[in-house]
Write a protein that holds these residues in place. Structure first.
Motif, PDB file in Angstrom:
ATOM      1  N   ASN A 202      35.118  52.861  31.559  1.00 11.91           N
ATOM      2  CA  ASN A 202      35.319  51.933  32.826  1.00 11.91           C
ATOM      3  C   ASN A 202      35.088  50.410  32.466  1.00 11.91           C
ATOM      4  O   ASN A 202      34.813  49.339  33.334  1.00 11.91           O
ATOM      5  CB  ASN A 202      34.515  52.215  34.089  1.00 11.91           C
ATOM      6  N   HIS A 204      36.945  47.887  31.806  1.00 13.21           N
ATOM      7  CA  HIS A 204      37.682  46.851  32.578  1.00 13.21           C
ATOM      8  C   HIS A 204      37.184  46.530  34.009  1.00 13.21           C
ATOM      9  O   HIS A 204      37.318  45.194  33.972  1.00 13.21           O
ATOM     10  CB  HIS A 204      39.309  47.392  32.410  1.00 13.21           C
ATOM     11  N   ALA A 205      36.720  47.421  34.410  1.00 19.32           N
ATOM     12  CA  ALA A 205      36.108  47.172  35.675  1.00 19.32           C
ATOM     13  C   ALA A 205      34.800  46.411  35.601  1.00 19.32           C
ATOM     14  O   ALA A 205      34.441  45.687  36.419  1.00 19.32           O
ATOM     15  CB  ALA A 205      35.884  48.490  36.708  1.00 19.32           C
ATOM     16  N   ARG A 208      36.106  42.578  34.324  1.00 19.28           N
ATOM     17  CA  ARG A 208      36.873  41.766  35.496  1.00 19.28           C
ATOM     18  C   ARG A 208      36.298  42.196  36.796  1.00 19.28           C
ATOM     19  O   ARG A 208      36.902  43.102  37.418  1.00 19.28           O
ATOM     20  CB  ARG A 208      38.281  41.967  35.401  1.00 19.28           C
ATOM     21  N   SER A 237      41.016  43.253  45.472  1.00 15.66           N
ATOM     22  CA  SER A 237      40.499  44.248  44.640  1.00 15.66           C
ATOM     23  C   SER A 237      39.216  44.705  45.022  1.00 15.66           C
ATOM     24  O   SER A 237      38.626  45.865  44.407  1.00 15.66           O
ATOM     25  CB  SER A 237      40.810  44.342  43.160  1.00 15.66           C
ATOM     26  N   TYR A 281      39.845  55.949  35.216  1.00 17.17           N
ATOM     27  CA  TYR A 281      39.917  55.264  33.636  1.00 17.17           C
ATOM     28  C   TYR A 281      39.519  56.542  32.746  1.00 17.17           C
ATOM     29  O   TYR A 281      40.112  56.545  31.601  1.00 17.17           O
ATOM     30  CB  TYR A 281      38.980  54.261  33.649  1.00 17.17           C
ATOM     31  N   LYS A 289      44.759  49.971  33.361  1.00 17.83           N
ATOM     32  CA  LYS A 289      44.462  48.804  32.942  1.00 17.83           C
ATOM     33  C   LYS A 289      45.241  47.479  33.711  1.00 17.83           C
ATOM     34  O   LYS A 289      46.532  47.463  33.572  1.00 17.83           O
ATOM     35  CB  LYS A 289      44.321  48.422  31.575  1.00 17.83           C
ATOM     36  N   CYS A 290      44.792  46.879  34.608  1.00 15.09           N
ATOM     37  CA  CYS A 290      45.565  45.789  35.332  1.00 15.09           C
ATOM     38  C   CYS A 290      44.609  44.697  35.748  1.00 15.09           C
ATOM     39  O   CYS A 290      43.451  44.646  35.810  1.00 15.09           O
ATOM     40  CB  CYS A 290      46.013  46.247  36.690  1.00 15.09           C
ATOM     41  N   ASN A 291      45.121  43.238  36.071  1.00 18.65           N
ATOM     42  CA  ASN A 291      44.277  42.482  36.601  1.00 18.65           C
ATOM     43  C   ASN A 291      44.740  42.194  38.057  1.00 18.65           C
ATOM     44  O   ASN A 291      45.966  41.549  38.211  1.00 18.65           O
ATOM     45  CB  ASN A 291      44.546  41.192  35.545  1.00 18.65           C
ATOM     46  N   SER A 293      41.008  44.149  38.241  1.00 20.17           N
ATOM     47  CA  SER A 293      40.868  45.606  37.860  1.00 20.17           C
ATOM     48  C   SER A 293      40.760  46.453  38.810  1.00 20.17           C
ATOM     49  O   SER A 293      40.411  45.925  39.857  1.00 20.17           O
ATOM     50  CB  SER A 293      39.693  45.512  36.718  1.00 20.17           C
ATOM     51  N   LYS A 295      38.589  49.254  40.593  1.00 21.86           N
ATOM     52  CA  LYS A 295      37.169  49.294  40.655  1.00 21.86           C
ATOM     53  C   LYS A 295      36.445  50.540  41.269  1.00 21.86           C
ATOM     54  O   LYS A 295      37.266  51.371  41.701  1.00 21.86           O
ATOM     55  CB  LYS A 295      36.710  48.006  41.282  1.00 21.86           C
ATOM     56  N   SER A 336      47.514  44.035  30.328  1.00 21.46           N
ATOM     57  CA  SER A 336      47.312  44.738  31.641  1.00 21.46           C
ATOM     58  C   SER A 336      48.542  44.599  32.719  1.00 21.46           C
ATOM     59  O   SER A 336      49.514  43.740  32.431  1.00 21.46           O
ATOM     60  CB  SER A 336      46.338  43.775  32.350  1.00 21.46           C
TER      61      SER A 336
END
Length: 454
Positions: A202, A204-205, A208, A237, A281, A289-291, A293, A295, A336
């Motif tokens: 996790n 990425h969470a 970001r 998000s 994840y 995976k994105c922006n 993130s 959460k 992402s």
């Protein structure tokens, strides 16, 4: 062609009513309870299926020009229409970035030739193109996009003086990507030093995180209030951010506050932030995976709560495809973004099936409120005289997402293997039956969206 749709259940403006609908000259000609004797070129008996206004997606990345190995306007517009999305608004971080009026109009030319869906494109802002931004025609373009976090591409706007002038002088809606760049960079360095290549599922969470989002969103809201800017914050998000927004309601084609004033600061939630959470994840990794993130679970619950309370105004996708090979790389290299537009409406219908949101509210947040938020001319509702952007849905036809049915050029989906309880059977775009029972009719392209702004 004239189309006569019989025995529908029309979902519109907070009600579900049985009725018939006639399409003529691209528009909704008549809505009534007993139109079976009206002449038409083609009659479709809906058999009690639900007729909705087409989804209007206010945030997509269709990658053309310059990134067409990932997607094209043509391929992603087909994915949209197959999923019941009839209109889209596309982002400027293509290659080259859409930072001049000439480059903006070039995208409109491509769409006019290749998009089966209706379309509009954002004008991109940078640290040094304010003069170009201010030339943007207010009734022909959906808005101005400002990346207050670099996300993908190279369009970060972080010069304080530029931001102040943009928010003070923008002739139309500003849509923002809000993540604090300094926070993201600091946390990325921290976790790279701590974990190296062996990252937690996790991460990425964690990089970001909530702090990056709330810090940037709060700054955008402060700028907008100081300058009376028409601000629209994209892809909320975190539950923390939802407290920034006041409750709004639709009135006379506007989003208003309780006192009747226009709601000048609006917000968007995206389907992946309502569907996935950080535990996913483990199963999907870079595919989600994105922006900003995805959460922890409580955030998606609080975002949906804000949608139902009308603090978040619209629901969209942030559809952003990459190739399977790009996504298969290590976390630090994988880009992402994920493809979503074909399954946005099925996701929302699934949440309705689960009792988390009503069908009427799905239509409000994906069609009515989007049209009002952006002041789109004659779309987003089932009304006589409006353009016939329609989707016919069978809520009792189970559908499994399989790769053979995917229309996005990237050829994969985070929903592969998911069973939905609904099926998109027909989609009309500006009165043209563009999609029916799995087949496209590409003999007519969509239309450029127009806007009613002072």
């Amino acid at each position: 062609m004239k189309y006569l749709l019989l025995n529908c259940r029309l979902v519109n403006e907070g009600k579900i009513v049985p009725g018939d609908l006639l399409i003529a000259d691209g528009r909704i000609s008549r809505i009534g309870a007993d139109l079976q004797h009206v002449a038409a070129d083609k009659v479709i008996d809906a058999g009690g299926r639900f007729l909705l206004p087409g989804v209007i997606d206010d945030q997509v990345h269709f990658r053309e020009p310059g990134l067409t190995h990932k997607a094209t306007i043509a391929t992603e517009a087909r994915a949209a229409v197959a999923g019941g999305t009839t209109s889209f608004m596309e982002m400027p971080n293509t290659v080259p970035n859409t930072l001049t009026q000439e480059l903006l109009e070039d995208k409109y030319r491509i769409a006019a030739e290749s998009s089966v869906a209706n379309y509009s494109f954002y004008m991109g802002a940078s640290n040094d193109n304010l003069a170009e931004v201010l030339k943007t025609p207010v009734n022909d373009v959906c808005g101005i996009k400002v990346f207050m976090g670099s996300s993908t591409g190279n369009m970060l706007v972080d010069a304080p003086g530029v931001l102040e002038r943009l928010f003070a002088e923008a002739p139309m809606l500003i849509a923002t990507h809000c993540e604090d760049e300094a926070t993201v960079k600091a946390r990325m360095a921290l976790y790279r030093d701590q974990y190296g290549e062996n990252v937690p599922y996790n991460i990425h969470a964690l990089i970001r995180n909530e702090e990056a989002c709330i810090k940037s969103s709060s700054f955008a809201v402060e700028l907008a209030r100081r300058n009376n800017t028409r601000l629209h914050i994209l892809h909320i998000s975190t539950g923390d951010e939802t407290g920034l927004f006041e409750t709004g309601y639709r009135r006379d084609g506007r989003i208003c506050l309780a006192n009747g004033d226009e709601k000048r600061i609006t917000a968007e939630a995206c389907v992946h932030h309502l569907w996935f959470d950080a535990e996913d994840y483990r199963r999907l990794g870079n595919l989600i995976k994105c922006n900003p993130s995805i959460k922890a679970r409580p955030h998606k619950e609080r975002i949906l709560e804000a949608v139902l309370q009308d603090r978040i105004d619209v629901i969209a996708t942030d559809h952003a495809p990459h190739t399977r090979e790009e996504k298969a790389g290590h976390y630090w290299q994988a880009p992402s973004g994920l493809p979503l537009v074909q399954h946005a409406l099925p996701v929302m219908l699934e949440l309705a099936h689960e009792g988390k949101i009503s069908l009427e509210r799905v239509v409000e947040k994906t069609s009515h409120a989007v049209a009002d938020c952006f002041q789109i001319r004659e779309r987003g509702y089932l009304r006589e005289g409006y353009w016939a952007d329609l989707v016919l849905v069978d809520l009792d036809a189970a559908t499994r997402v399989e790769e053979k049915d995917l229309q996005s050029k990237c050829g994969w989906s985070p929903f592969t293997g998911t069973d939905f309880h609904s099926k998109i059977t027909h989609t009309w775009v500006s009165g043209h039956l563009a999609y029916a029972d799995g087949r496209f009719d590409l003999s007519r392209m969509g239309r450029r969206l127009a806007f009613n702004r002072n």
